[in-house]
Design a protein around this motif. Structure first.
Motif, PDB file in Angstrom:
ATOM      1  N   LEU A   1     -40.233  20.024  -9.733  1.00 50.41           N
ATOM      2  CA  LEU A   1     -40.543  20.529 -11.068  1.00 50.41           C
ATOM      3  C   LEU A   1     -39.344  20.397 -11.998  1.00 50.41           C
ATOM      4  O   LEU A   1     -39.483  19.957 -13.146  1.00 50.41           O
ATOM      5  CB  LEU A   1     -40.987  21.989 -10.991  1.00 50.41           C
ATOM      6  N   GLU A   2     -38.168  20.764 -11.523  1.00 52.99           N
ATOM      7  CA  GLU A   2     -36.976  20.657 -12.363  1.00 52.99           C
ATOM      8  C   GLU A   2     -36.745  19.210 -12.796  1.00 52.99           C
ATOM      9  O   GLU A   2     -36.460  18.934 -13.974  1.00 52.99           O
ATOM     10  CB  GLU A   2     -35.747  21.170 -11.619  1.00 52.99           C
ATOM     11  N   THR A   3     -36.900  18.295 -11.867  1.00 52.89           N
ATOM     12  CA  THR A   3     -36.687  16.888 -12.176  1.00 52.89           C
ATOM     13  C   THR A   3     -37.771  16.370 -13.110  1.00 52.89           C
ATOM     14  O   THR A   3     -37.506  15.561 -14.013  1.00 52.89           O
ATOM     15  CB  THR A   3     -36.665  16.055 -10.881  1.00 52.89           C
ATOM     16  N   PHE A   4     -38.995  16.821 -12.917  1.00 52.21           N
ATOM     17  CA  PHE A   4     -40.098  16.415 -13.779  1.00 52.21           C
ATOM     18  C   PHE A   4     -39.861  16.853 -15.217  1.00 52.21           C
ATOM     19  O   PHE A   4     -40.054  16.078 -16.162  1.00 52.21           O
ATOM     20  CB  PHE A   4     -41.419  16.980 -13.255  1.00 52.21           C
ATOM     21  N   ILE A   5     -39.456  18.096 -15.409  1.00 52.62           N
ATOM     22  CA  ILE A   5     -39.186  18.577 -16.769  1.00 52.62           C
ATOM     23  C   ILE A   5     -38.086  17.738 -17.416  1.00 52.62           C
ATOM     24  O   ILE A   5     -38.166  17.379 -18.593  1.00 52.62           O
ATOM     25  CB  ILE A   5     -38.814  20.070 -16.757  1.00 52.62           C
TER      26      ILE A   5
ATOM     27  N   MET B   1     -49.730  23.899 -12.901  1.00 57.61           N
ATOM     28  CA  MET B   1     -48.527  24.583 -13.380  1.00 57.61           C
ATOM     29  C   MET B   1     -47.501  23.577 -13.885  1.00 57.61           C
ATOM     30  O   MET B   1     -46.922  23.738 -14.965  1.00 57.61           O
ATOM     31  CB  MET B   1     -47.904  25.430 -12.271  1.00 57.61           C
ATOM     32  N   ASN B   2     -47.272  22.541 -13.095  1.00 65.18           N
ATOM     33  CA  ASN B   2     -46.275  21.553 -13.479  1.00 65.18           C
ATOM     34  C   ASN B   2     -46.619  20.877 -14.806  1.00 65.18           C
ATOM     35  O   ASN B   2     -45.751  20.663 -15.655  1.00 65.18           O
ATOM     36  CB  ASN B   2     -46.137  20.496 -12.376  1.00 65.18           C
ATOM     37  N   VAL B   3     -47.892  20.531 -14.966  1.00 74.08           N
ATOM     38  CA  VAL B   3     -48.321  19.856 -16.190  1.00 74.08           C
ATOM     39  C   VAL B   3     -48.043  20.719 -17.417  1.00 74.08           C
ATOM     40  O   VAL B   3     -47.455  20.261 -18.404  1.00 74.08           O
ATOM     41  CB  VAL B   3     -49.820  19.497 -16.117  1.00 74.08           C
ATOM     42  N   PHE B   4     -48.442  21.963 -17.368  1.00 71.85           N
ATOM     43  CA  PHE B   4     -48.288  22.813 -18.546  1.00 71.85           C
ATOM     44  C   PHE B   4     -46.858  23.296 -18.738  1.00 71.85           C
ATOM     45  O   PHE B   4     -46.426  23.506 -19.877  1.00 71.85           O
ATOM     46  CB  PHE B   4     -49.283  23.975 -18.493  1.00 71.85           C
ATOM     47  N   LEU B   5     -46.112  23.453 -17.659  1.00 69.12           N
ATOM     48  CA  LEU B   5     -44.699  23.795 -17.816  1.00 69.12           C
ATOM     49  C   LEU B   5     -43.936  22.615 -18.407  1.00 69.12           C
ATOM     50  O   LEU B   5     -43.020  22.802 -19.216  1.00 69.12           O
ATOM     51  CB  LEU B   5     -44.110  24.204 -16.472  1.00 69.12           C
ATOM     52  N   GLY B   6     -44.317  21.397 -18.023  1.00 67.53           N
ATOM     53  CA  GLY B   6     -43.709  20.217 -18.624  1.00 67.53           C
ATOM     54  C   GLY B   6     -44.021  20.130 -20.105  1.00 67.53           C
ATOM     55  O   GLY B   6     -43.159  19.762 -20.915  1.00 67.53           O
ATOM     56  N   LEU B   7     -45.245  20.477 -20.481  1.00 67.98           N
ATOM     57  CA  LEU B   7     -45.628  20.474 -21.893  1.00 67.98           C
ATOM     58  C   LEU B   7     -44.839  21.520 -22.674  1.00 67.98           C
ATOM     59  O   LEU B   7     -44.266  21.220 -23.738  1.00 67.98           O
ATOM     60  CB  LEU B   7     -47.129  20.762 -22.009  1.00 67.98           C
TER      61      LEU B   7
ATOM     62  N   VAL C   1     -36.594  27.571 -15.143  1.00 65.37           N
ATOM     63  CA  VAL C   1     -38.059  27.511 -15.060  1.00 65.37           C
ATOM     64  C   VAL C   1     -38.473  27.226 -13.617  1.00 65.37           C
ATOM     65  O   VAL C   1     -39.368  27.877 -13.068  1.00 65.37           O
ATOM     66  CB  VAL C   1     -38.610  26.418 -16.003  1.00 65.37           C
ATOM     67  N   ALA C   2     -37.803  26.272 -12.995  1.00 65.42           N
ATOM     68  CA  ALA C   2     -38.124  25.911 -11.616  1.00 65.42           C
ATOM     69  C   ALA C   2     -37.850  27.059 -10.653  1.00 65.42           C
ATOM     70  O   ALA C   2     -38.585  27.263  -9.681  1.00 65.42           O
ATOM     71  CB  ALA C   2     -37.329  24.668 -11.216  1.00 65.42           C
TER      72      ALA C   2
END
Length: 218
Positions: free
Chosen positions: A116-120, A183-189, A203-204
């Motif tokens: 998640l951290e890397t995705f953001i 969760m990942n999709v909307f946290l990235g948004l 966040v992660a």
């Protein structure tokens, strides 16, 4: 939007092209061709990310890529074709960017946190991905559905592998995978596209704590 532990790309990251990167029968056969195709896909991301699918144009893509119009049609049949290829390409880029962080983690909750951290971080550098994937729902529903379905399948696969190792609860399922992806999709948004007002690591951390309580071995 993350991936299980897997193999590394055979081409350098800037040149990597997944299956379906060009229209059928138009795959590049040389390193120069792969560089041109990579430039076209990157230009398409900028064009569609800025203007959207309907306002974006093939001429706009070739201008951004610095290639002739004929070069575009060497690899793609149409604007629709390059858009479909771009959706797959962006999915591949996310997977390849996040995978090393997941593989390096000591256990599965840490792997989800690192993913998640890397995705953001990736989203903050490629904000156009959200507009492109969202438009795919209407421009190319099959690619839109495939993007999320394959992502969820990867998450489910690695969760079940972690369950076998005793790292997460034994009853993990497709539902858990789709919940994590959501969760990942909307946290990235929220923290990647709309605002960068929180550290991606913080966040992660919050999500990792939530997952540890919800997926931890009982």
């Amino acid at each position: 939007m993350t991936q299980e532990r897997g193999t590394s790309a055979t081409l350098p990251p800037a040149l990597h092209l997944g299956d379906g990167a060009a229209s059928e029968g138009k795959e590049p056969r040389t390193a120069r061709g792969r560089r041109t195709l990579r430039a076209i896909l990157d230009a398409a991301a900028a064009e569609f990310g800025e203007k959207g699918f309907h306002e974006g144009s093939v001429s706009g893509i070739t201008r951004r890529a610095g290639v002739a119009l004929g070069s575009f049609y060497t690899y793609f049949d149409s604007k629709d074709a390059v858009f479909r290829a771009l959706v797959r390409d962006m999915s591949d880029q996310v997977r390849e960017h996040v995978a090393p962080a997941i593989r390096a983690a000591p256990e599965q909750i840490a792997a989800e946190r690192a993913g998640l951290e890397t995705f953001i971080g990736f989203v903050r550098k490629h904000k156009e991905i959200y507009r492109i994937i969202d438009e795919a729902e209407f421009v190319d529903p099959e690619s839109f559905r495939l993007h999320y379905q394959t992502t969820a399948e990867r998450i489910e696969k690695r969760l079940k592998a972690a369950a076998e190792r005793g790292e997460v609860r034994a009853d993990v399922s497709e539902v858990h995978a789709w919940a994590i992806m959501g969760m990942n999709v909307f946290l990235g948004l929220r923290y990647g596209v709309w605002s960068e007002d929180a550290e991606a690591g913080e966040v992660a951390d919050t999500v990792a704590e939530l997952l540890a309580r919800g997926l931890g071995v009982r």
